[in-house]
Scaffold this motif. Structure first.
Motif, PDB file in Angstrom:
ATOM      1  N   THR A  85       0.845  -1.196   0.000  1.00 23.40           N
ATOM      2  CA  THR A  85       0.000   0.000   0.000  1.00 23.40           C
ATOM      3  C   THR A  85       0.874   1.237   0.000  1.00 23.40           C
ATOM      4  OG1 THR A  85      -0.145  -0.124   2.417  1.00 23.40           O
ATOM      5  CG2 THR A  85      -1.935  -1.127   1.170  1.00 23.40           C
TER       6      THR A  85
ATOM      7  N   PRO B 144      -5.172   7.309  -4.790  1.00 23.19           N
ATOM      8  CA  PRO B 144      -6.396   7.000  -5.546  1.00 23.19           C
ATOM      9  C   PRO B 144      -6.399   7.730  -6.890  1.00 23.19           C
ATOM     10  CG  PRO B 144      -6.915   7.566  -3.268  1.00 23.19           C
ATOM     11  CD  PRO B 144      -5.485   7.893  -3.465  1.00 23.19           C
TER      12      PRO B 144
ATOM     13  N   GLU C 166      -4.417   7.200  -9.376  1.00 22.70           N
ATOM     14  CA  GLU C 166      -3.093   7.292  -9.995  1.00 22.70           C
ATOM     15  C   GLU C 166      -2.627   5.963 -10.587  1.00 22.70           C
ATOM     16  OE1 GLU C 166      -0.416   8.749  -7.071  1.00 22.70           O
ATOM     17  OE2 GLU C 166      -1.457  10.665  -6.818  1.00 22.70           O
ATOM     18  N   VAL C 167      -3.481   4.959 -10.634  1.00 21.36           N
ATOM     19  CA  VAL C 167      -3.111   3.661 -11.190  1.00 21.36           C
ATOM     20  C   VAL C 167      -3.132   3.752 -12.712  1.00 21.36           C
ATOM     21  CG1 VAL C 167      -3.681   1.220 -11.302  1.00 21.36           C
ATOM     22  CG2 VAL C 167      -4.056   2.488  -9.183  1.00 21.36           C
TER      23      VAL C 167
ATOM     24  N   ILE D 211      -4.171  -5.584  -8.662  1.00 20.24           N
ATOM     25  CA  ILE D 211      -4.325  -4.257  -8.049  1.00 20.24           C
ATOM     26  C   ILE D 211      -5.803  -4.044  -7.759  1.00 20.24           C
ATOM     27  CG2 ILE D 211      -4.027  -1.773  -8.345  1.00 20.24           C
ATOM     28  CD1 ILE D 211      -1.688  -2.330 -10.161  1.00 20.24           C
TER      29      ILE D 211
ATOM     30  N   GLU E 192      -8.442  -1.132  -5.972  1.00 24.30           N
ATOM     31  CA  GLU E 192      -8.595   0.223  -5.415  1.00 24.30           C
ATOM     32  C   GLU E 192      -9.908   0.292  -4.639  1.00 24.30           C
ATOM     33  OE1 GLU E 192      -8.684   4.918  -6.859  1.00 24.30           O
ATOM     34  OE2 GLU E 192      -8.004   3.338  -8.226  1.00 24.30           O
TER      35      GLU E 192
ATOM     36  N   PRO F 153     -13.105   1.729  -3.240  1.00 23.81           N
ATOM     37  CA  PRO F 153     -13.932   2.860  -3.713  1.00 23.81           C
ATOM     38  C   PRO F 153     -14.538   3.659  -2.562  1.00 23.81           C
ATOM     39  CG  PRO F 153     -15.171   0.820  -3.860  1.00 23.81           C
ATOM     40  CD  PRO F 153     -13.809   0.444  -3.322  1.00 23.81           C
TER      41      PRO F 153
ATOM     42  N   ASP G   3      -6.141   7.755   1.925  1.00 23.72           N
ATOM     43  CA  ASP G   3      -5.509   7.714   0.606  1.00 23.72           C
ATOM     44  C   ASP G   3      -4.264   6.819   0.587  1.00 23.72           C
ATOM     45  OD1 ASP G   3      -7.470   9.396  -0.187  1.00 23.72           O
ATOM     46  OD2 ASP G   3      -6.228  11.216  -0.213  1.00 23.72           O
TER      47      ASP G   3
ATOM     48  N   ALA H 152      -5.709   3.204   0.121  1.00 20.36           N
ATOM     49  CA  ALA H 152      -6.822   2.984  -0.807  1.00 20.36           C
ATOM     50  C   ALA H 152      -6.427   2.070  -1.959  1.00 20.36           C
ATOM     51  CB  ALA H 152      -7.330   4.325  -1.345  1.00 20.36           C
ATOM     52  N   VAL H 153      -5.189   2.175  -2.452  1.00 20.52           N
ATOM     53  CA  VAL H 153      -4.737   1.335  -3.570  1.00 20.52           C
ATOM     54  C   VAL H 153      -3.965   0.157  -2.989  1.00 20.52           C
ATOM     55  CG1 VAL H 153      -3.399   1.245  -5.688  1.00 20.52           C
ATOM     56  CG2 VAL H 153      -4.636   3.336  -5.092  1.00 20.52           C
ATOM     57  N   ARG H 154      -4.498  -1.043  -3.202  1.00 23.33           N
ATOM     58  CA  ARG H 154      -3.911  -2.266  -2.643  1.00 23.33           C
ATOM     59  C   ARG H 154      -3.322  -3.101  -3.790  1.00 23.33           C
ATOM     60  NH1 ARG H 154      -6.637  -3.567   2.359  1.00 23.33           N
ATOM     61  NH2 ARG H 154      -6.873  -5.774   1.812  1.00 23.33           N
TER      62      ARG H 154
END
Length: 303
Positions: A196, A201, A203-204, A228, A230, A232, A238, A241-243
């Motif tokens: 993480t 969020p 930016e993927v 990946i 994300e 919601p 933040d 948020a992106v795993r």
């Protein structure tokens, strides 16, 4: 008018060089002869005086040599064994067999020298002393492991304990086994790690998944899959948020990656790495659990 310069004929400079060379040689020989005339003559060393031994010592040595020669009398040689040439080949074979058996009975058996004992042999002897046999599990009901624990190396200075036993809790009932709950702050190693705070969020991009899998595959070990997810609707902060999930072929590779990536900076962000349940990953259960969401909110409110 002077004649033209001819390179085949030496000029005055060549004559000057030859003159200087001869002059230096003469000066060197003169200096060498002068120093030899001034140096003192070497002293002649006289050999040390030698004295003959006293007559008493000489007479004693002669008398001791004579006594030794008298005492050392030659030993009589044993006559060779008589060989009966009239016996048959079968009789000779049987006679030799009897002699060899007698020699084998007379010669003492060599005692076995104890070799260097290893730790495994020592452990087997201790367990056998209390009734353990090869293949049995440890414990009163034989519910324990039946193979020793082994150390699996993860990198050049660390490793993990691996249990290769196939008899863990095989013969025990649920009433006999009491498993202690694992503390919440202790991670259970698995082949899946969760990364993480690599990106925020939204930016993927299309290359993040491929680049992450390639780098982990090159540095730590074979990567089976990279996903990946994300979270919601802003359920998590933040930085969580992106795993990004990375599943390795071996647990040792996952341990090495988690140790190296945790706290590493990526794009100005401090990456967090931890282990993730492999069964949840195989079921594509990648969303955070309610407990994880509540824990993240409590941490954010406390900050």
């Amino acid at each position: 008018m002077d004649d033209d310069y001819d390179p085949t004929r030496p000029n005055d400079y060549e004559e000057y060089k030859e003159y200087e060379k001869r002059r230096k040689e003469i000066a060197y020989h003169e200096e060498h002869s002068r120093r030899r005339s001034m140096s003192p003559e070497p002293r002649q060393r006289t050999p040390p005086r030698s004295f003959p031994p006293p007559p008493s010592l000489y007479s004693e040595s002669q008398s001791s040599a004579a006594e030794t020669s008298v005492q050392e009398t030659p030993r009589p040689r044993t006559p060779p064994a008589k060989i009966d040439l009239d016996i048959t080949g079968e009789e000779a074979f049987l006679r030799r067999a009897r002699l060899s058996n007698q020699t084998a009975q007379k010669s003492p058996e060599p005692k076995p020298t104890p070799g260097p004992s290893t730790g495994e042999d020592f452990a087997h002897r201790i367990l056998a002393k209390y009734g353990w046999q090869e293949g049995q599990g440890l414990g009163k009901n034989e519910q324990g492991i039946n193979e020793p624990l082994k150390v699996q190396k993860t990198d050049y200075r660390s490793g993990i304990i691996v249990n290769t036993s196939t008899n863990i809790l095989a013969k025990s009932t649920p009433a006999q086994v009491k498993s202690d709950p694992i503390p919440s702050n202790v991670e259970v190693p698995s082949r899946v790690i969760l990364l993480t705070n690599m990106v925020g969020p939204g930016e993927v991009d299309d290359t993040l998944q491929e680049e992450t899998a390639d780098e982990c595959n090159e540095k730590y070990g074979t990567v089976e899959r990279c996903l990946i997810f994300e979270v919601p609707h802003g359920k998590l902060p933040d930085d969580k948020a992106v795993r990004i999930f990375v599943k390795f072929e071996t647990q040792a590779a996952a341990i090495k990656a988690k140790k190296d990536l945790n706290g590493r900076f990526f794009g100005g962000r401090s990456v967090t790495a931890k282990f993730f349940d492999e069964s949840r990953f195989d079921k594509y259960d990648l969303a955070p659990s309610p407990a994880e969401i509540q824990k993240a909110k409590q941490k954010e409110s406390s900050n």
